[in-house]
Design a protein around this motif. Structure first.
Motif, short mmCIF file in Angstrom:
data_model
loop_
_atom_site.label_atom_id
_atom_site.label_comp_id
_atom_site.label_asym_id
_atom_site.label_seq_id
_atom_site.Cartn_x
_atom_site.Cartn_y
_atom_site.Cartn_z
N PRO A 401 0.83 -1.21 0.00
CA PRO A 401 0.00 0.00 0.00
C PRO A 401 0.86 1.26 0.00
O PRO A 401 2.00 1.26 0.48
CB PRO A 401 -0.79 -0.12 1.31
N SER A 402 0.32 2.33 -0.54
CA SER A 402 1.01 3.62 -0.50
C SER A 402 1.27 4.02 0.94
O SER A 402 0.42 3.86 1.81
CB SER A 402 0.15 4.68 -1.19
N GLY A 403 2.47 4.53 1.20
CA GLY A 403 2.83 4.93 2.56
C GLY A 403 3.54 3.85 3.35
O GLY A 403 3.82 4.03 4.53
N VAL A 430 10.14 -8.97 9.81
CA VAL A 430 10.25 -7.91 8.81
C VAL A 430 9.90 -6.56 9.44
O VAL A 430 8.87 -6.42 10.11
CB VAL A 430 9.32 -8.18 7.61
N MET A 431 10.75 -5.57 9.22
CA MET A 431 10.54 -4.22 9.75
C MET A 431 9.92 -3.34 8.68
O MET A 431 10.45 -3.22 7.57
CB MET A 431 11.88 -3.64 10.18
N LEU A 432 8.78 -2.72 9.02
CA LEU A 432 8.08 -1.84 8.08
C LEU A 432 7.90 -0.46 8.68
O LEU A 432 7.71 -0.31 9.89
CB LEU A 432 6.69 -2.40 7.73
N VAL A 437 -1.49 4.46 7.36
CA VAL A 437 -1.92 3.21 6.74
C VAL A 437 -2.76 2.42 7.73
O VAL A 437 -2.45 2.38 8.93
CB VAL A 437 -0.70 2.37 6.30
N ASN A 438 -3.81 1.78 7.24
CA ASN A 438 -4.60 0.87 8.07
C ASN A 438 -3.77 -0.38 8.35
O ASN A 438 -3.46 -1.15 7.44
CB ASN A 438 -5.90 0.48 7.33
N MET A 439 -3.38 -0.59 9.61
CA MET A 439 -2.48 -1.69 9.94
C MET A 439 -3.10 -3.05 9.68
O MET A 439 -2.39 -4.04 9.48
CB MET A 439 -2.04 -1.58 11.40
N LYS A 440 -4.43 -3.12 9.68
CA LYS A 440 -5.08 -4.40 9.40
C LYS A 440 -4.78 -4.89 7.99
O LYS A 440 -4.68 -6.10 7.73
CB LYS A 440 -6.60 -4.27 9.59
N LYS A 441 -4.61 -3.95 7.06
CA LYS A 441 -4.25 -4.34 5.68
C LYS A 441 -2.86 -4.95 5.64
O LYS A 441 -2.60 -5.89 4.88
CB LYS A 441 -4.32 -3.11 4.77
#
Length: 451
Positions: A401-403, A430-432, A437-441
């Motif tokens: 997703p964007s962002g 994994v580090m993001l 952003v909706n974290m559920k996505k």
């Protein structure tokens, strides 16, 4: 997920803000109608003027159907008792904010769990950890370690000595370079950078790297002349200061300045055996600071209960040559002002506590998450499940997703940076970096899937 939050003060309101991004079924209860009205206008949630210690009111709020009940009022007793009642009514999990550090000791965990309080949050302990991390590197605004430093995120203010300004990022950090720049804070804007973006003077850049390359990052940004922190002055002798001092590395020499003489006596008892000198005085008193060696101090930490006092004291310390300043700013409205004054590291106890609670609501694939208020973004650590979507394609083909940007991963205990050709494997941590952003996505990308 149905979530009930008891307490519409700063922690509750900030937590509601975080949750509203994820479209959760949130009910916020409080006995103060004015506090509820202010929050209701800003966020997508249901507010109810109810008492968290009333069985009938908890039933009216639907506690028996709640997956999570969170009590963050200003009264510790109310928080604990309301969690006990909510659990008895059928709430699946309860979380209470407490003011007594002894309650969060490991040996009492089972005791409170049997009472019906599944988790306890002591904000001062969370803040102390952040302060300690901030002091370990005088040239860094924010630091976050993953897997004991296998990966490290560094937030650094770029000044005239930085040697990588005004150059496209594609020329600075390629697939073989030991760092990635995952975000840039420029004024009031947060940028998730692409290859053509450039770093500019006074940006705050967020670097992802591995622990052994930290000296190289320091050289790149021109911070080699910053002294490492050995001598620290702390202003304010409250609970946060006590926890912070006890969390500091043993090699740091601490002078704690407290205005109340009686409190100084108590601090000498609480900090007996620690490497601390307690001084009765005002941390804004320039002659006192000079007498106590401010010129030979590498860090100044202001932890009184007054944000204006803390900001002013840090500005005074900076004018006297202190490189590293840390200010506790409890009023969220003052955070941006403090950052514009170049205070350094800003600590807000309420947002730190809210972010810690927020992590509890995400699924088991989320190992850790930190909300960075100054960039309005989350830094999250996800575990890739067997068969999850992120393991099926290379990073460049995931359609993130964007962002969202991936900074790195840890595989078998070894940290490594990520490029577009990286193939994430099951079991990787994994580090993001996620901005608005909706974290559920994001969670769905890492969940176990059969298809």
């Amino acid at each position: 997920m149905k979530i009930i939050i008891a307490g519409a003060d700063a922690i509750g309101s900030h937590l509601a803000q975080l949750l509203s991004r994820d479209n959760e079924d949130i009910i916020l209860i409080d006995e103060d109608s004015e506090s509820l009205a202010a929050i209701s206008a800003d966020f997508d949630l249901l507010t109810m003027e109810l008492s968290p210690t009333s069985v009938q009111d908890l039933k009216d709020a639907g506690a028996e159907h709640a997956k999570l009940f969170i009590a963050v009022t200003q009264n510790e007793q109310v928080n604990v008792n309301s969690c006990i009642l909510a659990k008895a009514l059928g709430a699946k999990k309860t979380v209470a904010q407490v003011d007594n550090y002894q309650y969060v000791s490991p040996e009492l965990r089972e005791f409170f769990d049997k009472l019906g309080v599944n988790s306890l949050i002591y904000p001062e302990m969370l803040v102390a950890r952040d302060i300690s991390n901030a002091l370990k590197m005088s040239w860094v605004r924010q630091r976050w370690d993953v897997h004991e430093g296998a990966l490290v995120m560094l937030g650094i203010k770029l000044r005239e000595t930085c040697g990588i300004l005004n150059k496209p990022l594609k020329d600075l950090c390629g697939p073989e370079d030991p760092y990635h720049i995952v975000a840039i804070r420029r004024g009031n804007d947060t940028i998730i950078p692409g290859g053509n973006d450039e770093l500019r003077l006074y940006d705050i850049a967020f670097f992802m790297t591995t622990k052994n390359y930290i000296p190289q990052i320091r050289k790149l940004v021109g911070k080699e002349h910053y002294e490492d922190v050995k001598n620290v002055m702390v202003m304010g002798g409250g609970k946060t200061a006590v926890r912070a001092v006890k969390s500091m590395p043993e090699y740091m020499h601490v002078k704690l300045i407290e205005a109340d003489e009686g409190r100084c006596d108590r601090l000498n008892e609480l900090l007996d055996g620690d490497n601390v000198l307690v001084i009765n005085g005002d941390g804004r008193d320039i002659p006192l600071l000079l007498e106590e060696g401010i010129k030979n101090t590498q860090a100044f930490v202001a932890l009184t209960g007054n944000a204006e006092t803390n900001i002013l004291a840090c500005l005074t310390a900076k004018r006297m040559g202190v490189r590293k300043t840390v200010a506790m700013v409890e009023n969220v409205d003052y955070v941006s002002m403090a950052e514009s004054l170049d205070i350094g590291t800003i600590i807000n106890k309420k947002t730190i506590a809210a972010g810690h609670i927020y992590q509890m609501m995400l699924n088991e694939n989320v190992i850790d998450i930190r909300f960075l208020q100054n960039v309005n973004a989350d830094v999250a650590e996800f575990m890739a499940a067997d068969g999850s979507k992120v393991t099926r394609r290379m990073v460049k083909d995931l359609g993130l997703p964007s962002g969202v940007t991936i900074g790195g991963l840890v595989r078998n205990g070894e940290g490594m940076l990520v490029s577009g050709n990286t193939q994430i494997q099951a079991g990787d941590s994994v580090m993001l970096f996620c901005h608005e952003v909706n974290m559920k996505k994001i969670e769905k990308l890492f969940e176990k899937s059969l298809f």
